[in-house]
Design an enzyme around this catalytic site. Structure first.
Site: not given
Length: 457
Positions: A145, A46, A121
């Site tokens: 997330s 990420k 996210s």
């Protein structure tokens, strides 16, 4: 500062034709050690995770042009275990959205349906795993997330016990909420990656007793004898799809056929869990991530000063911030200035009551079970959509996920069915540091139930 031990090139931005879902921010190829648990495995990070010399945007236009000077602990551990890091995946604007429509690089599309949300996210990480481009990726979780995009995309995503996986070298939001963890196509790969990631690094604050364990040993134990509590308050939210609730109840019943006992319990405070989370997230993130330039004060650990300095320039470009982040900051600033942080403090006090309510049930049962999300993936808002719709699509799915970031229990989303061709996620929650129990049940369900056969709509 931690040493950077593995040579690498800065990577490149992918071409549109090789990034149809908008999930990759940077593609690179950083081989790790010659041997280890992850040898032959490709892993994506990420884009809130530091990878020295490789661009890091964290979904934010105000961070574009920044390249970290360190590797996060989790990146080093992947490379030390022989894994190959293949790139950075798109995440939402400073990670403040449960939808995949707020990144400055553009929306991330659901692998099952273009034009629909991949969840946020950790949107890009879920998408590239679901697309089969990598078998495993790392996500982050402050309100769901990891688990939200795992549910929307139909993969396995674990938010482990707070502090079990070091957060060193990852852009913080709020210290009491920050988690990072594995997102994978299989339960076995999830457990394997956690074996590599877990344990103290001497820099990050750790949960007491947070050491790596041989999690894969739990995978073959089966569900026989497991005691599973279906949490009634996890169903029937105002925004719940009846089809999702029905599929997750059906999935829970399937555990009986695998040898587990399944009972329904009531935890009334669960309904208020996301409301307890909100002041912690809004006020805490405003003070630490934004006004504190990411790292804030009053903790000991590794401060990435290059990130702190670069990020501090957001003040001169605040008009570029996403609507979801602006809304959160306005709320956080209002609450701090008008009420002196009273509601943040009250919420943190209530977290103890919330944690105790779950722990009382977990003293009698091995696992809690509920829908990860009350819905399946929703359409992405248009670029010129009303702000109310943009905010709704960012926060409407948090009802069952956010509270466990506060209470620090491990929680995993596993795929359990389909509604109109879109995946449904089922969440399992265990006692602190009992990730083995989650893996045991998840592996039994994975091998014993055809998840795509559970359908509605």
């Amino acid at each position: 500062m931690p040493p950077v031990s593995y040579p690498r090139l800065p990577g490149r931005r992918p071409l549109p034709e090789e990034n149809r879902h908008g999930a990759w921010y940077v593609k690179t190829e950083i081989p790790g050690a010659a041997s280890g648990k992850l040898k032959g495995k490709k892993v994506a990070l990420k884009d809130n995770i530091c990878l020295a010399g490789v661009a890091m945007m964290n979904g934010a236009s105000t961070m574009e042009g920044y390249a970290p000077d360190i590797d996060a602990t989790v990146a080093t551990r992947i490379l030390d275990a022989g894994g190959t890091i293949t790139g950075k995946t798109v995440c939402e604007y400073f990670c403040f959205s449960g939808g995949s429509h707020t990144s400055a690089s553009g929306p991330v599309h659901n692998p099952h349906r273009i034009g629909y949300s991949a969840g946020g996210s950790s949107s890009g990480s879920a998408a590239v795993v679901a697309l089969g481009e990598v078998p495993m990726a790392l996500g982050g979780d402050q309100g769901g997330s990891i688990r939200i995009p795992a549910a929307f995309c139909g993969i396995y995503g674990l938010k482990s016990t707070h502090g079990l996986v070091p957060y060193t070298g990852i852009m913080p939001i709020e210290l009491t909420l920050d988690h990072t963890g594995p997102m994978t196509a299989t339960v076995e790969d999830n457990a394997l990656l956690l074996e590599v990631l877990a344990g103290p690094d001497g820099l990050a604050r750790q949960y007491g007793g947070a050491v790596a364990r041989p999690y894969r040993e739990a995978l073959g134990m089966g569900a026989g004898g497991l005691r599973i509590a279906v949490v009634e308050e996890g169903f029937g939210h105002a925004q719940s799809l009846p089809q999702v609730d029905a599929i997750v109840r059906d999935a829970a019943e399937r555990f009986k056929g695998l040898g587990a006992s399944v009972a329904t319990v009531s935890i009334p405070i669960h309904r208020h869990g996301s409301a307890i989370w909100l002041p912690v997230a809004a006020e805490g993130a405003t003070m630490q991530m934004m006004l504190g330039n990411g790292f804030g004060f009053n903790w000991q650990g590794l401060y990435v000063t290059s990130m702190l300095d670069f990020h501090s320039a957001w003040r001169t470009r605040a008009d570029e911030l996403s609507d979801s982040l602006k809304n959160t900051m306005l709320l956080g600033h209002y609450m701090v200035t008008r009420y002196r942080g009273h509601y943040y403090a009250k919420a943190q006090n209530l977290v103890r009551r919330l944690r105790r309510a779950y722990d009382e049930v977990l003293a009698r049962y091995d696992l809690l079970l509920m829908p990860t999300l009350p819905m399946v993936a929703t359409p992405l808002p248009e670029a010129n959509a009303p702000i109310a719709q943009i905010l709704q699509r960012a926060f409407e799915m948090l009802a069952n996920t956010a509270q466990f970031d506060c209470t620090h229990h491990p929680a995993m989303s596993l795929r359990c069915g389909m509604v109109d061709g879109l995946p449904v996620g089922m969440m399992l929650v265990a006692k602190a540091l009992d990730e083995e129990m989650i893996y045991r049940a998840a592996a039994a369900f994975e091998s014993g139930v055809d998840w795509k056969s559970l359908k509605a709509g």
